[in-house]
Design an enzyme around this catalytic site. Sequence first.
Site, PDB file in Angstrom:
ATOM      1  N   THR A   1       0.854  -1.189   0.000  1.00  0.00           N
ATOM      2  CA  THR A   1       0.000   0.000   0.000  1.00  0.00           C
ATOM      3  C   THR A   1       0.890   1.240   0.000  1.00  0.00           C
ATOM      4  O   THR A   1       2.082   1.180   0.328  1.00  0.00           O
ATOM      5  CB  THR A   1      -0.932   0.033   1.237  1.00  0.00           C
ATOM      6  OG1 THR A   1      -0.144  -0.044   2.427  1.00  0.00           O
ATOM      7  CG2 THR A   1      -1.927  -1.113   1.201  1.00  0.00           C
ATOM      8  N   GLU A   2       0.305   2.373  -0.324  1.00  0.00           N
ATOM      9  CA  GLU A   2       1.071   3.598  -0.518  1.00  0.00           C
ATOM     10  C   GLU A   2       1.887   4.045   0.703  1.00  0.00           C
ATOM     11  O   GLU A   2       2.986   4.584   0.540  1.00  0.00           O
ATOM     12  CB  GLU A   2       0.132   4.721  -0.961  1.00  0.00           C
ATOM     13  CG  GLU A   2      -0.475   4.480  -2.324  1.00  0.00           C
ATOM     14  CD  GLU A   2      -1.493   5.547  -2.682  1.00  0.00           C
ATOM     15  OE1 GLU A   2      -1.409   6.652  -2.104  1.00  0.00           O
ATOM     16  OE2 GLU A   2      -2.359   5.286  -3.533  1.00  0.00           O
ATOM     17  N   PRO A   3       1.409   3.849   1.937  1.00  0.00           N
ATOM     18  CA  PRO A   3       2.198   4.319   3.083  1.00  0.00           C
ATOM     19  C   PRO A   3       3.533   3.606   3.257  1.00  0.00           C
ATOM     20  O   PRO A   3       4.329   4.025   4.110  1.00  0.00           O
ATOM     21  CB  PRO A   3       1.269   4.050   4.280  1.00  0.00           C
ATOM     22  CG  PRO A   3      -0.097   4.079   3.702  1.00  0.00           C
ATOM     23  CD  PRO A   3       0.048   3.466   2.348  1.00  0.00           C
TER      24      PRO A   3
END
Length: 500
Positions: A121-123
């Site tokens: 995921t982006e984080p």
Amino acid sequence: MATRARRGTVIAQVENIAERGSLKPREVIVPGTMVDCVVKSKPENHQMGYFHGWCPEVTGQIRGPQKIGKPMELDIRKIIARRGALEITPNQVVNLGIGMPEGVAMVADEEHVLNFIELTTEPGIHGGAGLSGHNFGPARNYSALLTMDHQFDFYNGGGLDIAFLGNAETDQHGNVNVTRVGSKLTGPGGFVDITQSTKRVNLMGTFTAGGLEVAVTEDGKLKIVKEGSIKKFLKGVKEVTFSGARAVEKKQIVHYITERCVFQLCKDGLELIEIAPGVDLQKDILDQMEFTPAIREPLRLMDSAIFSHSLMKLRQRNFGGSLDMDSRIFADENSNTIYCDLYNVNIKTQDDIDSIENGIKKFITAHFPSKKAHAVLTYDSFDVHPELAEEYVAMQKRMSEYYITVRRYSADVFRRHKLAQAFDLHRGSYANKVADQPEDEISVEEFIEYARKLGLSASQDTLKNAFVKANGDKVTMPRANFSKILSSLLKEEPGSDGSH
């Protein structure tokens, strides 16, 4: 840092206060010189996420049970997530966007395949089971955590194999809008970075919006209970967040996945490739669009397992296990040929090999009176565990009794090379066994029989001519010459560069 630079006041809310200098320097994110005031908060005001407190599985301090939670209800979200999950194959690095795509992780968990893929995921999360809803972004039991800027360096560098992202509006050219819906301006987030650098992109969302209700009948058909009042497949989108023309130019593989159908991007725009069982093409799809897409012939039904209340058996289908060969073999009885699709097959057990062998034998026996057929096998995205490679080749040797000729194809250069190496070694071993037989001479009939067992596709006349060329007018030839003639014939075989 920005607040400090602008002479603002930095207030840090903390759960506990530690003695000065006791924190590990590598774990300090905000130096004390940047903080003006510290407030110790009550636990109920200091949660890690929207709906839960401290969770050591999310911080990476411990590894808890792998399960995300109870299985999803068979609703519209799960239907779309299941269809998306069918695109996943072993060892892929996967990105999941927020919203509808989150369900792909939950389906993967239900189907026990999370350990075969790397969810991101982006984080900065790599691996593990992602949280969903308002808590989306972190994960439990992840294997690595990058900073967000490094994660996007990874994304922009082409590190992803496949991405699943949301879809608010789509037009006839394959353009997608996720940034300006109605009067709301949400912004693209990481959508642009991910879609521009990933080879396989899946855009997921309901077919219509505004009150849409669906149900799955007892016989596994999709019923549109109440149609949505807002169309999402339009002549033109309000804002282009994803360009269909650019994706075609870059040769990306793009699917638009909904609960009732699936589209694929082609050079002329959208092509309808799948329809859900129970859905009416005209009333439920074409009448709910502002344009008419190309329609693939024949138009496939979406996989019936998507609409089942039991598991899809995704692990067995895409990640090894007992294979459903009935859906992978097709016959052209006019040319006495079978076509066997081994796309995405991952051989992990002897049962996998037995499933392929028994499936092909059963099919040929049922469809061809002679119990033999020409065979064409496709090996795209095919893999076999190294410890089972010899057993797989041995199985194909046994199958030569059922093949008149055999062709093996793969678009992957490395896989073609490995297949060629494996089957040529098998041929060479068999040829040496023929040459080592005690009889000194073999006839032309025996020569042709041996060549067929090796899977050579040359015609009978070609084999006879090779025999005569090597032996002149003699009706037999020295058995020791068999390997030499075989080598010559193999060089002339179609796909001798490794595609056989």
